[in-house]
Design an enzyme around this catalytic site. Structure first.
Site, PDB file in Angstrom:
ATOM      1  N   LYS A 417       0.828  -1.030   0.017  1.00 35.36           N
ATOM      2  CA  LYS A 417       0.001   0.195   0.108  1.00 35.36           C
ATOM      3  C   LYS A 417       0.770   1.183   0.143  1.00 35.36           C
ATOM      4  O   LYS A 417       1.796   1.281   0.872  1.00 35.36           O
ATOM      5  CB  LYS A 417      -0.900   0.127   1.313  1.00 35.36           C
ATOM      6  CG  LYS A 417      -1.714   1.295   1.579  1.00 35.36           C
ATOM      7  CD  LYS A 417      -2.150   1.529   2.689  1.00 35.36           C
ATOM      8  CE  LYS A 417      -2.671   2.796   3.198  1.00 35.36           C
ATOM      9  NZ  LYS A 417      -3.185   2.658   4.579  1.00 35.36           N
ATOM     10  N   TRP A 517      -9.587   0.420   0.178  1.00 30.88           N
ATOM     11  CA  TRP A 517     -10.698   0.863   0.750  1.00 30.88           C
ATOM     12  C   TRP A 517     -10.166   2.144   2.035  1.00 30.88           C
ATOM     13  O   TRP A 517     -10.924   2.145   2.824  1.00 30.88           O
ATOM     14  CB  TRP A 517     -11.411  -0.128   1.421  1.00 30.88           C
ATOM     15  CG  TRP A 517     -12.130  -1.034   0.368  1.00 30.88           C
ATOM     16  CD1 TRP A 517     -12.924  -0.821  -0.459  1.00 30.88           C
ATOM     17  CD2 TRP A 517     -11.899  -2.445   0.175  1.00 30.88           C
ATOM     18  NE1 TRP A 517     -13.355  -1.929  -1.023  1.00 30.88           N
ATOM     19  CE2 TRP A 517     -12.432  -3.033  -0.761  1.00 30.88           C
ATOM     20  CE3 TRP A 517     -10.516  -3.509   0.986  1.00 30.88           C
ATOM     21  CZ2 TRP A 517     -12.060  -4.112  -1.285  1.00 30.88           C
ATOM     22  CZ3 TRP A 517     -10.280  -4.435   0.234  1.00 30.88           C
ATOM     23  CH2 TRP A 517     -11.168  -4.876  -0.853  1.00 30.88           C
ATOM     24  N   HIS A 518      -9.337   2.712   1.608  1.00 31.45           N
ATOM     25  CA  HIS A 518      -8.743   3.730   2.637  1.00 31.45           C
ATOM     26  C   HIS A 518      -8.687   5.043   2.000  1.00 31.45           C
ATOM     27  O   HIS A 518      -8.187   6.004   2.512  1.00 31.45           O
ATOM     28  CB  HIS A 518      -7.198   3.525   3.013  1.00 31.45           C
ATOM     29  CG  HIS A 518      -6.969   2.171   3.940  1.00 31.45           C
ATOM     30  ND1 HIS A 518      -5.910   1.643   4.246  1.00 31.45           N
ATOM     31  CD2 HIS A 518      -7.986   1.264   4.296  1.00 31.45           C
ATOM     32  CE1 HIS A 518      -5.963   0.477   4.801  1.00 31.45           C
ATOM     33  NE2 HIS A 518      -7.213   0.147   5.221  1.00 31.45           N
ATOM     34  N   TYR A 519      -9.697   5.454   1.396  1.00 28.28           N
ATOM     35  CA  TYR A 519      -9.714   6.579   0.517  1.00 28.28           C
ATOM     36  C   TYR A 519     -10.406   7.757   1.622  1.00 28.28           C
ATOM     37  O   TYR A 519     -10.885   7.357   2.628  1.00 28.28           O
ATOM     38  CB  TYR A 519     -11.043   6.726  -0.661  1.00 28.28           C
ATOM     39  CG  TYR A 519     -12.074   6.086  -0.246  1.00 28.28           C
ATOM     40  CD1 TYR A 519     -13.233   6.965   0.270  1.00 28.28           C
ATOM     41  CD2 TYR A 519     -12.461   4.547  -0.624  1.00 28.28           C
ATOM     42  CE1 TYR A 519     -14.337   6.168   0.553  1.00 28.28           C
ATOM     43  CE2 TYR A 519     -13.561   4.090  -0.471  1.00 28.28           C
ATOM     44  CZ  TYR A 519     -14.617   4.906   0.052  1.00 28.28           C
ATOM     45  OH  TYR A 519     -15.787   4.304   0.566  1.00 28.28           O
TER      46      TYR A 519
END
Length: 588
Positions: A417, A517-519
């Protein structure tokens, strides 16, 4: 490894990575304050109205309810009793569910990356891989948070939702590989964010039960809190006549039967409306309520309450790229437990298993495997031009995957990531329908530093796969180019593929980019809200959630988002008490 095996592996759906959005929840607590929106009065009054019962909204509501009358409005259902959330074997079904009431509302960014937003009490903590880790002390300082209160707020969260995980052999091998390639030192088990390799926390307890932000409502004062489910807020109401600044004073929301309700703030200058609807929901609702760019509001025929062009700007999503590593030996199913926090700007993690498929039915109703979020059955491939992904091609892919033996699914994904990221985009509304996703562009790898970080992460993963510590879980004769080509074929996004991925790590990063899914962003501090999270240019309105972040905190943001809910609840109460005390002194 035989060629036929490699061919079989190359058509596996990206099922293991679907596990990053999976998990299950414990038995429902008996919350006396939990109700359906349809049961609510048409008009009601509260001291605080919180929009969004997610990772920030739940701890915020629990905290404020100790001394005030609080309404928490959640557009989705409770996680309790939902087998797709509560039962691990059904984990792919939540992200695959595209129904109007699904806990996961899918969207595809304008970049072509498939994504999802939570629609359930507890928010993303009901859908994610459960990894729990704090932000770094430097992040806390730069955010302007009080370090002591932040630590106390983390601890408050951790008493209910955070645990030390067990360490299966695959995760242990990943840890050893990270250390052997230089991601040092080994920091053991810790919630803290430190350079090196560590075992992080998890929101799964020793019995495998998921604990979510909804469980933090156990702290709530039942007499002070009302939680309404299936409450879809369509607009925040403002007083503007005769005022220099618009003042929020109420909300309009709709129940599951299509009935309109209004909730108002009680009289008093300290009462507030707080948006905690997430990185898509909070800017979306501000715009629908008349706070946004004058041009966009005009195009949507929305009355301008405040011309604020920064709403919806600064949208970011941490790009994730992964390599599938087939294993010659059995592999236990594991979530994210180990992380390598590198000095070159990326985080390296992994998930594994040989039983990532569960029984399901194909389009004809016949029994078949459910391959989760990355399966052709999910309909995601329908977003690709028909000439490239015809229904016949999808059907053939489903048939091929259903015919595979289970050993073809044995292995794991090692992923990186990108920290930050530096690349940003924007959000805009296509219409005034609150139920529809806004259009969002993240501009993955727009900034060269983000792409460089990805390349260095992929190169580190390659070294881990070849390391002695990871040797029991990879084939000795496997070529890295083969692994990259296998991973490139997974339908993780709608982007066209390059034919030379093995020769260009930069192209591999671009071709296989996906979300973790860390927006975040859209209501950033200093742009839309001030350091107290008050919406600049308004009264009685705040935003408290991940939409205020410029960068994603730590390796996983959920701990910090939950902390922020508690932190701001305490801060709001303390400041309100101080104002009341000062007022009493002045009147005495």
């Amino acid at each position: 490894m035989e060629i036929s095996t490699w061919r079989s592996v190359s058509i596996i759906s990206f099922t293991i990575l679907a596990f990053l959005g999976s998990g299950y929840s414990q038995q429902a607590p008996r919350y006396s304050f939990l109700n359906q929106a349809a049961e609510a009065p048409v008009i009601s009054y509260y001291d605080y109205i919180i929009i969004g019962g997610g990772t920030a909204g739940c701890p915020l509501a629990a905290t404020l309810s100790q001394n005030y009358k609080v309404l928490l409005l959640e557009r989705g259902d409770a996680p309790y009793g939902n087998k797709n959330i509560s039962n691990m074997v059904n984990f792919p079904d939540t992200l695959q569910d595209t129904s109007p009431t699904s806990p996961a509302q899918r969207f595809v960014s304008e970049d072509g990356v498939i994504n999802s937003r939570a629609r359930v009490l507890g928010g993303g903590s009901c859908l994610n891989a459960g990894f729990y880790t704090r932000a770094s002390p430097n992040y806390v300082r730069e955010a302007g948070w009080d370090g002591r209160l932040a630590n106390e707020s983390y601890e408050w969260v951790e008493k209910i939702v955070a645990f030390e995980p067990t360490m299966p052999q695959w995760q242990t091998a990943l840890k050893e590989g990270l250390l052997e390639v230089g991601v040092t030192p080994f920091n053991g088990f810790t919630y803290d964010h430190e350079f090196g390799t560590k075992i992080g926390g998890t929101i799964f307890d020793s019995d495998g039960n998921r604990h979510t932000a909804a469980d933090l409502l156990e702290y709530a004062n039942p007499e002070g809190l009302t939680v309404l489910l299936h409450a879809r807020v369509s607009r925040i109401l403002f007083k503007v006549k005769g005022r220099s600044r618009p003042q929020a004073f109420g909300v309009i929301f709709w129940d599951q039967n299509g009935r309109k309700h209004k909730a108002y703030l009680n009289k008093g200058t300290d009462n507030e409306i707080i948006l905690s609807a997430g990185a898509l929901g909070s800017p979306q609702l501000l715009i629908l309520s008349g706070i946004g760019s004058r041009d966009q509001l005009g195009a949507l025929n929305i009355t301008v309450v405040l011309d604020q062009p920064m709403v919806g700007q600064g949208m970011s999503d941490n790009p994730m790229n992964a390599i599938f590593v087939p294993s010659p030996n059995p592999v236990a199913t594991t979530l994210i437990q180990v992380v390598g926090i590198t000095t070159f700007g990326c985080f390296i993690e992994g998930a594994s298993g040989s039983n990532f498929m569960v029984s399901g039915s194909n389009s004809s109703g016949a029994p078949g495997r459910n391959f989760g979020m990355f399966s052709p059955q999910t309909g995601q491939l329908a977003t690709v031009p028909p000439k490239e992904r015809t229904p016949e091609a999808i059907a053939r892919a489903v048939e091929a995957m259903n015919s595979l033996e289970e050993y073809h699914f044995q292995g794991g994904f090692i992923l990186e990531k990108t920290r930050g990221p530096l690349s940003t985009g924007f959000l805009k509304l296509n219409n005034r329908n609150i139920d529809e996703n806004p259009s969002v562009t993240f501009n993955y790898f727009k900034e060269p530093d983000d792409l460089e970080r990805c390349v260095r992460g992929i190169e580190a993963i390659e070294r881990i796969i070849k390391s002695p510590g990871f040797s029991n879980f990879t084939y000795s004769d496997v070529q890295m180019g083969t692994l990259l080509n296998i991973s490139t074929q997974f339908p993780v996004n709608t982007l066209p593929r390059s034919s030379d991925d093995t020769r260009s790590p930069e192209q591999y990063c671009r071709d296989t980019v996906m979300t973790i899914w860390h927006y975040h962003g859209g209501c950033q501090v200093g742009q839309v809200v001030d350091l107290d999270y008050k919406v600049i240019g308004t009264d009685a309105l705040r935003v408290v959630d991940g939409s205020t972040f410029r960068f994603s905190p730590g390796t996983n943001p959920q701990a910090t988002v939950m902390m922020l809910g508690r932190y701001m609840g305490i801060k709001i109460q303390n400041e309100r008490f101080a104002r009341q005390q000062a007022k009493r002194r002045n009147n005495s």
